[in-house]
Enzyme design. Structure first.
Site, short mmCIF file in Angstrom:
data_model
loop_
_atom_site.label_atom_id
_atom_site.label_comp_id
_atom_site.label_asym_id
_atom_site.label_seq_id
_atom_site.Cartn_x
_atom_site.Cartn_y
_atom_site.Cartn_z
N ARG A 50 0.82 -1.21 0.00
CA ARG A 50 0.00 0.00 0.00
C ARG A 50 0.86 1.27 0.00
O ARG A 50 1.89 1.33 0.67
CB ARG A 50 -0.87 -0.03 1.26
CG ARG A 50 -1.87 1.07 1.37
CD ARG A 50 -2.96 0.70 2.32
NE ARG A 50 -2.53 0.79 3.71
CZ ARG A 50 -3.35 0.57 4.74
NH1 ARG A 50 -4.61 0.26 4.53
NH2 ARG A 50 -2.91 0.66 5.97
N ARG A 93 3.11 4.55 4.27
CA ARG A 93 2.88 4.85 5.69
C ARG A 93 3.95 4.14 6.50
O ARG A 93 4.27 2.99 6.21
CB ARG A 93 1.50 4.28 6.11
CG ARG A 93 0.38 5.28 6.06
CD ARG A 93 -0.96 4.62 6.23
NE ARG A 93 -1.14 3.88 7.47
CZ ARG A 93 -2.30 3.34 7.87
NH1 ARG A 93 -3.38 3.47 7.12
NH2 ARG A 93 -2.40 2.69 9.01
N ARG A 99 1.34 -5.02 14.01
CA ARG A 99 -0.07 -4.61 13.98
C ARG A 99 -0.99 -5.82 13.94
O ARG A 99 -2.04 -5.83 14.59
CB ARG A 99 -0.34 -3.72 12.76
CG ARG A 99 0.25 -2.32 12.91
CD ARG A 99 0.29 -1.58 11.59
NE ARG A 99 -1.01 -1.19 11.11
CZ ARG A 99 -1.25 -0.88 9.83
NH1 ARG A 99 -0.29 -0.94 8.93
NH2 ARG A 99 -2.46 -0.50 9.47
P1 AMP Z 1 -5.70 2.30 11.13
O1 AMP Z 1 -5.58 3.37 10.11
O2 AMP Z 1 -7.11 2.02 11.55
O3 AMP Z 1 -4.95 1.05 10.75
O4 AMP Z 1 -4.99 2.87 12.46
C1 AMP Z 1 -3.62 3.24 12.46
C2 AMP Z 1 -3.06 3.23 13.86
O5 AMP Z 1 -3.75 4.19 14.67
C3 AMP Z 1 -3.19 1.92 14.63
O6 AMP Z 1 -2.17 0.99 14.29
C4 AMP Z 1 -3.10 2.41 16.07
O7 AMP Z 1 -1.76 2.74 16.40
C5 AMP Z 1 -3.87 3.72 16.02
N1 AMP Z 1 -5.32 3.52 16.30
C6 AMP Z 1 -6.35 3.69 15.44
N2 AMP Z 1 -7.53 3.43 16.04
C7 AMP Z 1 -7.24 3.08 17.32
C8 AMP Z 1 -8.02 2.68 18.44
N3 AMP Z 1 -9.36 2.58 18.38
N4 AMP Z 1 -7.37 2.39 19.59
C9 AMP Z 1 -6.04 2.50 19.69
N5 AMP Z 1 -5.23 2.86 18.67
C10 AMP Z 1 -5.82 3.15 17.49
#
Ligand code: AMP
Length: 224
Positions: A135, A168, A179
């Site tokens: 990505r 990213r 992750r």
């Molecule tokens: P995403 O774009 O949804 O993959 O989120 C990117 C990153 O943001 C994640 O790997 C976490 O570090 C943080 N993050 C996003 N949503 C949450 C959440 N609900 N709780 C804790 N960390 C979050």
């Protein structure tokens, strides 16, 4: 979350659950453009905060870069502030929240948000890894690309806004592995939490974007 005694509006909430790379953001964005949903992505909120170097952004940057979870209190406050300002009966998709048991419990206690359904986008891990590590995204407008499935222009400049296309930090191989592990340990148990409440609907997320979108629409409209 606002207390039950506060009364107030009821938002019609659909939670998207699924591993990183399962397509939650892609699908939610389409539904927000075509079907009247407000799309709340906690990942997008955090990336915007980091880009602006706000107080929250500075606090969470290293955590997000490592692929770990931002503390629950921070996330609950962030999402609460977004939910509170929406109009009554608004249809909302939560993408990336809740991601832990305390977050799910806080959401269940909210007086403004009613979780009507939880959609689980199921995708095999080998596919997730390919999707995430390939990505790329525009550093300006956020447009998504993929080195194999949707290659960016050769000069790595966005065809929409001309900004640089980047990977990213948390899509690098090591962080992706972290992750996925964090997902398995802290988020996957929520599947059972919602299954017990009869709210969980499963969709095969390993197919064409438009096919998944159609199934999602059927499922959401069939569960009113
Ligand atoms: P995403 O774009 O949804 O993959 O989120 C990117 C990153 O943001 C994640 O790997 C976490 O570090 C943080 N993050 C996003 N949503 C949450 C959440 N609900 N709780 C804790 N960390 C979050």
């Amino acid at each position: 979350m606002p207390s039950l005694e506060a009364g107030g509006v009821s938002l019609d909430v659909t939670v998207f659950l699924g591993a990183p790379g399962s397509g939650k953001g892609t699908q939610a964005k389409r539904l927000s453009e075509t079907a009247g949903f407000v799309h709340l992505s906690t990942g997008d909120m955090l990336r915007a905060a980091i880009k602006n170097q706000s107080t929250v952004g500075k606090k969470v940057q290293a955590i997000v870069d490592r692929g770990e979870l931002v503390p629950d209190e921070t996330m609950i406050e962030l999402i609460e502030a977004e939910l509170e300002i929406l109009p009554e009966n608004q249809k909302v998709i939560l993408d990336g929240f809740p991601r832990s048991a305390p977050q799910a419990e806080a959401l269940a206690k909210s007086s403004v948000a009613v979780v009507k359904r939880v959609v689980y986008l199921k995708v095999p891990e080998t596919v997730l890894i390919k999707r995430l590590t390939g990505r790329r995204m525009c550093s300006g407008c956020g447009k998504s690309f993929h080195m194999i499935y949707f290659p960016p222009p050769r000069d790595m400049r966005c065809d929409h806004c001309q900004s640089e296309i980047i990977q990213r930090k948390d899509d690098g191989e090591d962080v992706v592995a972290n992750r996925l592990e964090v997902y398995r340990e802290q988020t996957e148990p929520l599947l059972d939490f919602y299954r017990r409440q009869n709210k969980l609907k499963e969709i095969n997320g390993d197919s064409q974007i438009s096919e998944v979108q159609n199934k999602l629409l059927e499922l959401i409209h069939g569960s009113n």
